[in-house]
Write a protein that holds these residues in place. Structure first.
Motif, mmCIF file in Angstrom:
data_model
loop_
_atom_site.group_PDB
_atom_site.id
_atom_site.type_symbol
_atom_site.label_atom_id
_atom_site.label_comp_id
_atom_site.label_asym_id
_atom_site.label_seq_id
_atom_site.Cartn_x
_atom_site.Cartn_y
_atom_site.Cartn_z
ATOM 1 N N GLY A 8 34.277 37.410 43.068
ATOM 2 C CA GLY A 8 35.012 38.640 42.824
ATOM 3 C C GLY A 8 34.282 39.705 42.045
ATOM 4 N N GLY A 9 33.056 39.456 41.625
ATOM 5 C CA GLY A 9 32.324 40.486 40.905
ATOM 6 C C GLY A 9 31.905 41.616 41.833
ATOM 7 N N GLY A 10 31.288 42.637 41.247
ATOM 8 C CA GLY A 10 30.813 43.746 42.063
ATOM 9 C C GLY A 10 30.554 44.980 41.243
ATOM 10 N N LEU A 11 30.397 46.090 41.944
ATOM 11 C CA LEU A 11 30.120 47.386 41.330
ATOM 12 C C LEU A 11 31.393 48.226 41.381
ATOM 13 N N VAL A 12 31.740 48.813 40.246
ATOM 14 C CA VAL A 12 32.952 49.620 40.178
ATOM 15 C C VAL A 12 32.701 50.797 39.244
ATOM 16 N N GLN A 13 33.363 51.889 39.487
ATOM 17 C CA GLN A 13 33.250 53.043 38.607
ATOM 18 C C GLN A 13 34.077 52.834 37.348
ATOM 19 N N ALA A 14 33.673 53.486 36.298
ATOM 20 C CA ALA A 14 34.426 53.424 35.051
ATOM 21 C C ALA A 14 35.868 53.847 35.304
ATOM 22 N N LEU A 80 40.934 36.584 36.413
ATOM 23 C CA LEU A 80 40.790 37.600 35.375
ATOM 24 C C LEU A 80 40.984 38.952 36.045
ATOM 25 N N GLN A 81 42.100 39.591 35.750
ATOM 26 C CA GLN A 81 42.361 40.935 36.239
ATOM 27 C C GLN A 81 41.833 41.911 35.200
ATOM 28 N N MET A 82 40.912 42.759 35.612
ATOM 29 C CA MET A 82 40.278 43.698 34.700
ATOM 30 C C MET A 82 40.628 45.118 35.124
ATOM 31 N N ASN A 83 41.312 45.826 34.259
ATOM 32 C CA ASN A 83 41.693 47.218 34.501
ATOM 33 C C ASN A 83 41.028 48.121 33.467
ATOM 34 N N GLY A 84 40.925 49.386 33.798
ATOM 35 C CA GLY A 84 40.334 50.315 32.854
ATOM 36 C C GLY A 84 38.933 49.935 32.450
ATOM 37 N N LEU A 85 38.133 49.521 33.418
ATOM 38 C CA LEU A 85 36.784 49.028 33.113
ATOM 39 C C LEU A 85 35.919 50.115 32.493
ATOM 40 N N LYS A 86 35.095 49.688 31.553
ATOM 41 C CA LYS A 86 34.184 50.576 30.841
ATOM 42 C C LYS A 86 32.739 50.165 31.107
#
Length: 118
Positions: A8-14, A80-86
């Motif tokens: 489930g990893g990857g590249l995401v915008q902030a 692991l749900q990750m929101n608002g990634l920095k």
């Protein structure tokens, strides 16, 4: 022995979201705690979030309010749900399964890269 495999990893915008999954197999009846740790380049591995078999949850301060850990014991999964990634969340994320019997043992996955672009 216990085996754990992340995905489930990857590249995401902030500001974006990602969901990591981890599947456990093997002697899963011995697992007490499952959860997530991460390691950024040049830094030590650190706790992100864990959940015990009794439902006790621990979050790192950096994860509180943005990340949610959950277990599905029927499927032997932890998420692991990750929101608002920095940008500073960029790291390799490792799934961890901990057994207490016959001895305290930590089992680790191979890790999945999460990259947050600013």
């Amino acid at each position: 022995q216990v085996q754990v495999v992340e995905s489930g990893g990857g590249l995401v915008q902030a500001g974006g979201s990602l969901r990591l999954s981890c599947a456990a197999s093997g002697r899963i009846s011995n697992i007490d705690t499952m959860g997530w740790y991460r390691q950024a380049p040049g830094k030590q591995r650190e706790l992100v979030a864990t959940e015990t078999s009794g439902g006790g949850i621990t979050y790192a301060d950096s994860a509180k309010g943005r990340f949610t850990v959950s277990r599905d014991n029927a499927k032997n999964m932890v998420y692991l749900q990750m929101n608002g990634l920095k940008f500073e969340d960029t790291a390799v994320y490792f799934c961890n399964a901990r057994t207490l019997w016959p001895r305290l043992t930590n089992y680790w996955g191979q890790g999945t890269q999460v990259t947050v672009s600013s």
